[in-house]
Design a protein around this motif. Structure first.
Motif, PDB file in Angstrom:
ATOM      1  N   GLU A  68      -4.837   8.027   4.465  1.00  0.00           N
ATOM      2  CA  GLU A  68      -4.245   8.004   4.080  1.00  0.00           C
ATOM      3  C   GLU A  68      -2.549   8.907   3.891  1.00  0.00           C
ATOM      4  OE1 GLU A  68      -7.357   5.536   2.957  1.00  0.00           O
ATOM      5  OE2 GLU A  68      -7.027   7.515   2.996  1.00  0.00           O
ATOM      6  N   GLN A 122      -2.647  11.402   6.063  1.00  0.00           N
ATOM      7  CA  GLN A 122      -2.139  10.824   7.475  1.00  0.00           C
ATOM      8  C   GLN A 122      -0.562  10.496   7.367  1.00  0.00           C
ATOM      9  OE1 GLN A 122      -4.023  11.090  10.948  1.00  0.00           O
ATOM     10  NE2 GLN A 122      -5.904  11.527   9.959  1.00  0.00           N
ATOM     11  N   VAL A 123      -1.026   9.372   7.047  1.00  0.00           N
ATOM     12  CA  VAL A 123       0.646   7.712   6.799  1.00  0.00           C
ATOM     13  C   VAL A 123       1.273   8.628   5.981  1.00  0.00           C
ATOM     14  CG1 VAL A 123       0.416   5.476   5.794  1.00  0.00           C
ATOM     15  CG2 VAL A 123      -1.643   6.074   7.103  1.00  0.00           C
ATOM     16  N   LEU A 181       3.965  10.357   7.045  1.00  0.00           N
ATOM     17  CA  LEU A 181       4.368  10.134   8.311  1.00  0.00           C
ATOM     18  C   LEU A 181       6.038  10.373   7.966  1.00  0.00           C
ATOM     19  CD1 LEU A 181       3.131   7.121   9.842  1.00  0.00           C
ATOM     20  CD2 LEU A 181       3.063   9.183  10.622  1.00  0.00           C
ATOM     21  N   ARG A 188       6.810   6.408   9.932  1.00  0.00           N
ATOM     22  CA  ARG A 188       6.564   4.988   8.546  1.00  0.00           C
ATOM     23  C   ARG A 188       7.221   4.025   9.412  1.00  0.00           C
ATOM     24  NH1 ARG A 188       3.311   5.250   4.133  1.00  0.00           N
ATOM     25  NH2 ARG A 188       3.502   3.170   3.381  1.00  0.00           N
ATOM     26  N   LEU A 223       4.990   2.467  11.639  1.00  0.00           N
ATOM     27  CA  LEU A 223       3.716   2.082  11.306  1.00  0.00           C
ATOM     28  C   LEU A 223       3.362   0.662  10.787  1.00  0.00           C
ATOM     29  CD1 LEU A 223       0.417   2.221  10.970  1.00  0.00           C
ATOM     30  CD2 LEU A 223       1.416   3.914   8.832  1.00  0.00           C
ATOM     31  N   ASP A 224       4.930   0.566   9.818  1.00  0.00           N
ATOM     32  CA  ASP A 224       5.330  -1.080   9.266  1.00  0.00           C
ATOM     33  C   ASP A 224       5.466  -1.858  10.137  1.00  0.00           C
ATOM     34  OD1 ASP A 224       4.001   0.701   6.822  1.00  0.00           O
ATOM     35  OD2 ASP A 224       6.479   0.582   6.023  1.00  0.00           O
ATOM     36  N   ARG A 265       2.239  -3.272  12.347  1.00  0.00           N
ATOM     37  CA  ARG A 265       1.387  -3.563  11.466  1.00  0.00           C
ATOM     38  C   ARG A 265       1.451  -4.777  11.038  1.00  0.00           C
ATOM     39  NH1 ARG A 265       1.901  -1.235   7.222  1.00  0.00           N
ATOM     40  NH2 ARG A 265       0.460   0.973   6.793  1.00  0.00           N
ATOM     41  N   ASP A 292      -5.350   1.206   9.481  1.00  0.00           N
ATOM     42  CA  ASP A 292      -4.196   1.749  10.122  1.00  0.00           C
ATOM     43  C   ASP A 292      -4.339   2.856  10.599  1.00  0.00           C
ATOM     44  OD1 ASP A 292      -2.662   0.537   8.189  1.00  0.00           O
ATOM     45  OD2 ASP A 292      -2.096   2.137   6.605  1.00  0.00           O
ATOM     46  N   GLU A 293      -5.661   3.371  10.799  1.00  0.00           N
ATOM     47  CA  GLU A 293      -6.082   4.902  12.052  1.00  0.00           C
ATOM     48  C   GLU A 293      -5.619   4.491  13.016  1.00  0.00           C
ATOM     49  OE1 GLU A 293     -10.383   7.002  12.190  1.00  0.00           O
ATOM     50  OE2 GLU A 293     -10.360   6.102  10.491  1.00  0.00           O
ATOM     51  N   LEU A 295      -2.309   4.015  14.082  1.00  0.00           N
ATOM     52  CA  LEU A 295      -1.855   5.274  14.328  1.00  0.00           C
ATOM     53  C   LEU A 295      -2.390   5.332  15.416  1.00  0.00           C
ATOM     54  CD1 LEU A 295      -2.613   7.372  11.101  1.00  0.00           C
ATOM     55  CD2 LEU A 295      -0.041   6.912  12.465  1.00  0.00           C
TER      56      LEU A 295
END
Length: 283
Positions: A18, A20-21, A24, A29, A32-33, A36, A50-51, A54
């Motif tokens: 959390e 780490q996110v 970003l 970010r 990542l979004d 996902r 999420d891990e 990443l």
């Protein structure tokens, strides 16, 4: 699990996923979004935490990282391959037998000169005629997942050491070698920063001619054939003798004891994750 568990101590200062996110930058970010959202928009047999997302973004093909469009195809191939191999959601109990055979091992606290954790292998303990390649790959993937659970391992990569003592042709097959190198060259999201082959037999040149075509140019440049006496040149000065496997000259790490500590640590991590109802697979 004892509070003295060496693997727990080595992860004491890890930042949470959390955190780490949250750290970003805007572009990371957004990537990542995007990754996902793209993954979840499809009907998939596996969801990823999420891990894991990443890891894929940090290993985006090419020089630029956090490129969702490049990470997505790799992620899709891994999901399909991982489903066939049976690694999604895998727990340490599923690989404990292989770990105790000491083919693959994580020496606690052994670091490369650039401070990357090592995955250690004793290829002479693996016999393709007796143990399936899939069993070896399951253990390999599990151990790589552990190493890249570390933020540094996920972000920067890991080192690899193959101790070739007592190794012979009965420990080799082309299909095993091909599957192994495919796994560490992109099938699993990890960057191998250094690949040491320690004390290879005098006739290893014949093997090298077979396995070199399985490597990319970039990967082959990371491979070093070294003598055991040269190992200190590749190890971080903060790697104590207690971190070096006891089957290497000068090493004081009791491998049997360390493997039991590793299994205990992984069971605790898996139980914590289950109690927290964490979402998505870490593998």
């Amino acid at each position: 699990m004892s509070s003295d568990n060496i693997f727990a101590k080595l992860r004491t200062n890890e930042r949470s996923v959390e955190t780490q996110v949250a750290s970003l930058n805007e572009a990371e970010r957004a990537a990542l979004d995007e990754l996902r959202s793209k993954w979840e928009s499809k009907e998939r047999g596996v969801s990823f935490a999420d891990e894991m997302l990443l890891r894929f973004l940090r290993c985006s093909p090419g020089s630029k990282k956090f490129v969702a469009s490049k990470s997505y195809p790799v992620m899709k191939k891994f999901a399909e391959w991982g489903e066939k191999l049976g690694v999604h959601g895998m727990r340490v109990e599923g690989v404990a037998k292989e770990l105790r055979e000491k083919v693959l091992f994580v020496p606690p606290g052994m670091l490369s000169k650039d401070a990357h954790e090592f995955l250690y292998m004793r290829p002479a303990r693996y016999f393709p005629a007796k143990t399936s390649v899939d069993e070896l790959l399951q253990t390999l993937v599990y151990v790589l997942a552990h190493l890249t659970e570390s933020e540094k391992g996920s972000r920067e990569g890991v080192a690899f050491m193959a101790n070739m003592a007592d190794w012979g042709w009965s420990n080799f097959s082309l299909s095993y070698a091909k599957s192994f190198f495919d796994t560490v060259q992109g099938r699993f999201p990890v960057r191998i920063r250094l690949f040491l082959i320690v004390d290879p037999p005098s006739w290893f040149g014949a093997v090298w001619r077979l396995i070199r075509p399985m490597m990319t140019k970039d990967f082959a440049e990371k491979v070093k054939l070294v003598k055991g006496s040269e190992l200190p040149d590749y190890l971080h000065p903060n790697s104590p003798a207690e971190a070096i496997p006891d089957e290497i000259d000068g090493g004081l790490c009791d491998m049997d004891a360390a493997i039991e500590e590793f299994i205990a640590y992984r069971k605790q991590r898996e139980n914590e994750r289950e109690l927290a109802h964490s979402r998505g697979s870490l593998i």
